[in-house]
Scaffold this motif. Sequence first.
Motif, PDB file in Angstrom:
ATOM      1  N   UNK A  97      35.019  12.157  50.865  1.00  0.00           N
ATOM      2  CA  UNK A  97      35.329  10.886  50.209  1.00  0.00           C
ATOM      3  C   UNK A  97      34.795   9.686  50.969  1.00  0.00           C
ATOM      4  N   UNK A 133      45.094  11.341  50.354  1.00  0.00           N
ATOM      5  CA  UNK A 133      43.859  11.035  51.092  1.00  0.00           C
ATOM      6  C   UNK A 133      43.641   9.534  51.237  1.00  0.00           C
ATOM      7  N   UNK A 134      43.188   9.140  52.407  1.00  0.00           N
ATOM      8  CA  UNK A 134      42.884   7.731  52.633  1.00  0.00           C
ATOM      9  C   UNK A 134      41.516   7.347  52.074  1.00  0.00           C
ATOM     10  N   UNK A 135      40.720   8.297  51.663  1.00  0.00           N
ATOM     11  CA  UNK A 135      39.441   7.972  51.022  1.00  0.00           C
ATOM     12  C   UNK A 135      39.723   7.558  49.583  1.00  0.00           C
ATOM     13  N   UNK A 136      39.236   6.393  49.141  1.00  0.00           N
ATOM     14  CA  UNK A 136      39.653   5.880  47.827  1.00  0.00           C
ATOM     15  C   UNK A 136      38.893   6.477  46.642  1.00  0.00           C
ATOM     16  N   UNK A 137      39.628   6.688  45.546  1.00  0.00           N
ATOM     17  CA  UNK A 137      38.996   7.034  44.286  1.00  0.00           C
ATOM     18  C   UNK A 137      38.762   8.508  44.049  1.00  0.00           C
ATOM     19  N   UNK A 138      39.641   9.374  44.562  1.00  0.00           N
ATOM     20  CA  UNK A 138      39.524  10.819  44.341  1.00  0.00           C
ATOM     21  C   UNK A 138      40.490  11.237  43.242  1.00  0.00           C
ATOM     22  N   UNK A 139      39.987  11.897  42.205  1.00  0.00           N
ATOM     23  CA  UNK A 139      40.850  12.434  41.149  1.00  0.00           C
ATOM     24  C   UNK A 139      41.197  13.871  41.489  1.00  0.00           C
ATOM     25  N   UNK A 157      31.218   9.830  41.792  1.00  0.00           N
ATOM     26  CA  UNK A 157      32.513  10.238  41.244  1.00  0.00           C
ATOM     27  C   UNK A 157      32.946  11.522  41.925  1.00  0.00           C
ATOM     28  N   UNK A 158      34.222  11.597  42.270  1.00  0.00           N
ATOM     29  CA  UNK A 158      34.670  12.650  43.174  1.00  0.00           C
ATOM     30  C   UNK A 158      35.996  13.245  42.692  1.00  0.00           C
ATOM     31  N   UNK A 159      35.999  14.586  42.577  1.00  0.00           N
ATOM     32  CA  UNK A 159      37.230  15.283  42.221  1.00  0.00           C
ATOM     33  C   UNK A 159      37.565  16.286  43.322  1.00  0.00           C
TER      34      UNK A 159
END
Lengths: 225, 225, 225, 225, 225, 225, 225, 225
Positions: free
Chosen positions: G160, G192-198, G166-168
Amino acid sequence: MPACSSIRFDHDRAERIGLPEAVFCAGKAPEHLATLFERFACAEEKPILFTRLEASVMQAQSAAVRAAYNYDPLSRTAWNRTRRTRPQGRVAIVSAGTADSAVAHEIARTLEYLGWPFQLFEDCGVAGLWRIQASIDEINRCDVVIVVAGLDAALASVVGGLTDKPLFAVPTSVGYGIAQAGMTALHSMLASCAPGIGVLNIDNGYGAACAASRILERLYPQHGN
Amino acid sequence: MPACSSIRFDHDRAERIGLPEAVFCAGKAPEHLATLFERFACAEEKPILFTRLEASVMQAQSAAVRAAYNYDPLSRTAWNRTRRTRPQGRVAIVSAGTADSAVAHEIARTLEYLGWPFQLFEDCGVAGLWRIQASIDEINRCDVVIVVAGLDAALASVVGGLTDKPLFAVPTSVGYGIAQAGMTALHSMLASCAPGIGVLNIDNGYGAACAASRILERLYPQHGN
Amino acid sequence: MPACSSIRFDHDRAERIGLPEAVFCAGKAPEHLATLFERFACAEEKPILFTRLEASVMQAQSAAVRAAYNYDPLSRTAWNRTRRTRPQGRVAIVSAGTADSAVAHEIARTLEYLGWPFQLFEDCGVAGLWRIQASIDEINRCDVVIVVAGLDAALASVVGGLTDKPLFAVPTSVGYGIAQAGMTALHSMLASCAPGIGVLNIDNGYGAACAASRILERLYPQHGN
Amino acid sequence: MPACSSIRFDHDRAERIGLPEAVFCAGKAPEHLATLFERFACAEEKPILFTRLEASVMQAQSAAVRAAYNYDPLSRTAWNRTRRTRPQGRVAIVSAGTADSAVAHEIARTLEYLGWPFQLFEDCGVAGLWRIQASIDEINRCDVVIVVAGLDAALASVVGGLTDKPLFAVPTSVGYGIAQAGMTALHSMLASCAPGIGVLNIDNGYGAACAASRILERLYPQHGN
Amino acid sequence: MPACSSIRFDHDRAERIGLPEAVFCAGKAPEHLATLFERFACAEEKPILFTRLEASVMQAQSAAVRAAYNYDPLSRTAWNRTRRTRPQGRVAIVSAGTADSAVAHEIARTLEYLGWPFQLFEDCGVAGLWRIQASIDEINRCDVVIVVAGLDAALASVVGGLTDKPLFAVPTSVGYGIAQAGMTALHSMLASCAPGIGVLNIDNGYGAACAASRILERLYPQHGN
Amino acid sequence: MPACSSIRFDHDRAERIGLPEAVFCAGKAPEHLATLFERFACAEEKPILFTRLEASVMQAQSAAVRAAYNYDPLSRTAWNRTRRTRPQGRVAIVSAGTADSAVAHEIARTLEYLGWPFQLFEDCGVAGLWRIQASIDEINRCDVVIVVAGLDAALASVVGGLTDKPLFAVPTSVGYGIAQAGMTALHSMLASCAPGIGVLNIDNGYGAACAASRILERLYPQHGN
Amino acid sequence: MPACSSIRFDHDRAERIGLPEAVFCAGKAPEHLATLFERFACAEEKPILFTRLEASVMQAQSAAVRAAYNYDPLSRTAWNRTRRTRPQGRVAIVSAGTADSAVAHEIARTLEYLGWPFQLFEDCGVAGLWRIQASIDEINRCDVVIVVAGLDAALASVVGGLTDKPLFAVPTSVGYGIAQAGMTALHSMLASCAPGIGVLNIDNGYGAACAASRILERLYPQHGN
Amino acid sequence: MPACSSIRFDHDRAERIGLPEAVFCAGKAPEHLATLFERFACAEEKPILFTRLEASVMQAQSAAVRAAYNYDPLSRTAWNRTRRTRPQGRVAIVSAGTADSAVAHEIARTLEYLGWPFQLFEDCGVAGLWRIQASIDEINRCDVVIVVAGLDAALASVVGGLTDKPLFAVPTSVGYGIAQAGMTALHSMLASCAPGIGVLNIDNGYGAACAASRILERLYPQHGN
């Protein structure tokens, strides 16, 4: 940023599911609630019920608004007006101890709002079994029974074995430690060996009254609400 | 690698805490159990109790070993010999349903091994309240009461309100879903509104018998075990 | 709405289960408690115990009411009068650390209310094993032992292996993180390898005293309470 | 679909973190394990350790492969060869009961694979306190101490208060009911009042040996592995 | 009621396990803490560390008492004096983000109290991997490494794969929702695929410093504390 | 040891709560079930329902016994005879997917046993919203509605907003991972924003049918069962 | 009893949400699956995907049926035919270890069925950080990234922080003890501290492929499926 | 003690993962936040977003600082300046009820900060199904859909079955009892039967906006941020 879209009331809800509008107040912004109080204070509005409404919030409203509502601090409920009161259809509200009073009275107040008669049987906890036994005949003369209990919620199973009426159970968040804010009572009610008990969320007195009302509407149907 | 150190038996346990040796068999290697069976089959050995012992394990032993033990498949217990039987000290074992039988009999067998009389009251679940009421006077003539129940374990609270005797409760792993393999019964018993109930681990019939024995040793003391 | 039914006291409870009335105050409305204080302040009333009673609530009562009660802020208990003090029957209360003091003293005060002598053994945590070893002989001269511990509650198992007396364990809600407000101590006590320990709910000092009293009533019976 | 990419071994791991390759076998496909066994059976390969390796899987290999490995069924470990054995650096492995043997031996075997001496102290459960007391002086002559225990895991706190050595604790999945497959032992060890205990995952004997090895490499450094 | 037994300090603890006395202040009564502050303020007393000590509690003490202690509000620690500072033995404290500062500094302060040098590496969270990579060589020059992280605690595994030093991990209670007050970080660290990490309770900086000290005492032994 | 007390049937249960005897077979010993099958196979016995009865158990009975029962493998239910069939009182059973079939049919079979008509609406999961919309008018012509769903159980809320009938919800144990054997569906149904839903234990089709029967007995009363 | 209503396929699903029919086989009755296999084996039927399909179930079908399907035992998937393969739109599947292979291949196979190209990056666990670093440039040339990991799932946060795509993230049920069958990995990914994970359900490779497909359909739209 | 190392900002984060710096304020020390506000108030600094920022904290800043920021109390967000607004790329934010407003607006504000257009669809809870049906066509004209819901979160599945767009779901911590501060909504969304939904942490509106942005950057790429 575009303006926040205004609240969309579900206007035909009473017709669709037989239960008029209700507003759950906990966690709602004071300004938002104030707007609703103002709006439903006028005489033309439909009946509306407010639940989980702290006394401090109600006291912060204008005298005119406060005068327009019937507020009860124990159950933390308010309404502008009730639905038409029905002559028939009695609900037995059976609770285990005084600590369950707030939930028992949320049921009572919601039923009053919906127009249904009810009867309260408090302090029936099974550690003193004679108490539920002294009341069971009167309970069995009602149409629907709602049991309210926390801790181990043993009252639900005992009542479930003593009545043939439709039966709902509401766990309460009383107690400490392993009572886990009502989770043990909830699990206990769901695991009850007495057959045919419909269980509600912890402290959900409003929901239990609605469940009873769904049955009473079948038993004592009438036109218009 | 150095040889695995052999098992260290706690030889003076009976003197120290009044309870002779017991072996919990579940999860132990068959060879390890076989060695123990051989050793304690000889007539000079002290009494020993095996719990959670599957019939298949016992059947795999030699005829000589099998003959040396008293095995009960329902409670899954075996012993070489019991402690001396006491003339006094009666334990009431009160269970909710037939599904609780294995645990109720683990209590009964452990008490028999420890030398204490007992009385079984099965099928006393509170959904048919008349059953516990029919037995309560007889229960109250015992010295210690042990309640065995699964699901919502409501029986513990009801008995707790009907007896003044020392009282223990054993949750059982019967049921499905929210019964959570006995966790709901355990929580329910710990949260009971009836005061003074000592709770044991799920299905721990052996422990409940030991708890009762600790009391009976005070009530009916004697020299030597 | 019909008036809320008044509280139904379980008057014959002392006769039925040998334990007089007690009121758990946490979560009860101040007005409700005030009514009870008034009522039981008069000299004719039976003994009653209040538990989980915050000092601020007691201080809000009238001077006359306050004078009528014996209040202890550490254990948060109050009574109007105790049951008759018994000459025999000693309970050992063994606690792990100073953080367990409030619960240890709830046990002590409840025993005093019930009329039983007791002895406190504090700061016996197993990280300094010499402390429990220095006290064990004195502990073993008591009739019943109650262990009070939080965190990993290892003290329960250690004491369980050193005494042959009836033994109860009360987990406390001290600690942080994985201590989970006493849940880890509770689980640890229930899983103890020492046989025959009856476990109570987290912080339930009152219940442990009642459990001990059920035993002492058998050991030292007398007529009337 | 493209071919599955082959396994990427972390070849420089031993240099980077001082611990050579290990393969956790549970849940891996038999064919996949067979390929690894073949590869590391040849004499030129580096040392490799297999953990959680069921006897049935090892028995299904060819005689040549089986001959190339040292397999131990109790600990379920196998290796092609060990690292060079060190003359110094002793680890004390202290376990509570025979049910903890498999994990205690996974630690022992991993240490042997890594080249470190160790000493096993089994059956030291605190319900018979004399057992740990009889061994503590010998334990304190080791460089690192690892406690292995299930159920309430009280042994960790007791040892933690008796040794000044680096200390790790491995919870085991023994027991039933509230033991929750080792979760209660894990929580208990993490909540221990004895300061400075590093806790590992349930049944993670391999990890505890690695933790000890990280310390021993500092105490007894040497060039090359 | 008999007087509450006074606190039993574990005086020979430093000799037995190499770690001097410490007092965990959260949940202790203000009067109790005040007594301890008074006692240990005098010059003859041994070193003592107070942890989880809120600034408001320290500020409520007399000027003389306050002057006798070294208090740090970020780590919420205080001491009367430290143990003798050691010239050797460096601990790397590696934290993921600024929200972990309080715990990282509890470790630092405890090490300072125990006399060990340390080095802080903050803001090394893996979402910006270059940060840990920039510091890893310097980290690897220390004797022991402690990782402090909340949320998913991924930093523990990454560091575990980059260092061969003894390694401990402290989960922190930062975050919201599924972070579950540090429980997810704790579970994540225990499940780490990097071998040989000893895990501490949530926010237990004190314990991690003690674990490091147990190792440093072996690496750099000296007589007297 | 005294002989195990024989099963105490709750003979007047049908009169007391309007629901005849039922036996939950899972976990009961085969010999115990065989005895019951024999007993209730004779023509004079009252109606009895067996639930959670595996086909293999039924097949192991004698031909005579098998002929005496109506067994359905999908719902795993059997009965000797049903109660008298009622001409009125229809229950809508609405399920989300084919994986919910076993539970939906346990409801259907129990209703058939109790004598009530019903209608099955399967494959109404909300991911294809047109399915529930196509059936809602027909559903609303029934007297009671039971929703059966697993996973996220969203169907309960959707139906709850489309019907004014008494409504029960049964979570099912379908799915994997976070579905947690039905726990997520259970929680979801209890938290539903649609008012007045009575929830049953996971997979408790029998209980839902009993809950519906309690209502139908009020709507369509008759003398004798 | 009325006949069980036949399965209602959601025929227009592909048009409505762009994803053709799929059947989750685990827990479905063999006869039910056999009927579906027969039906979709004929050449006129639309594409259909079967997931969680055990090899033993497929082997029990007729030769004709088996010939009509493309079955892969590692991913436990089968299809009659795939959707039209797209020339563009690449998905990176990045997994931590060989134990994650089954899930990684369920993603790969679902993408192949949906017509999208993909690239597998296996054995990228962060304990050997060089592995993900060696692949990150190639990963960043894909359109969507899916991370597959169990245990502490630290790989999700690391990736991430290294990709802007885009990251899942799909947690897997590998590991033991505190890994809790994937629950720790799931919680870790959500925190997770990494932003934007679905994040997807545990082992839900199918869902992750669908999530990627929803994006690729926007990036590379075309008419008809 | 060495001075606390200053915060290490991840300066090239925007280039590496396309998302500029953000600061999560909850739990950070007021002085620490004040320093950041000062620093980023100057005109040369890059854009920065503050989330979970209480109004009271912002009001405590100097007038100059307050003037430099755009603060919104409902979403508790502030920024110094936004990224360049994009002409294309619309996100649909669909929420269940007014209680979800704070989270819905955190998404909206984050998107505005990142430069992306959005459209809010509030009060779409499924208990009044007509509301989501009235909006679905407009929702489907957006590029990405984000569902925000608490309680049973049934809205996620319903929308998942009505749109073919990339779809994310954010559970909210509204409700009481079994809603478990958003945990039930989280589990429900993860277990949804609608395929291809990426789920975020409870109340993580910021993360959902980032996930949408990762997609929009692919759909509408441009040089520089």
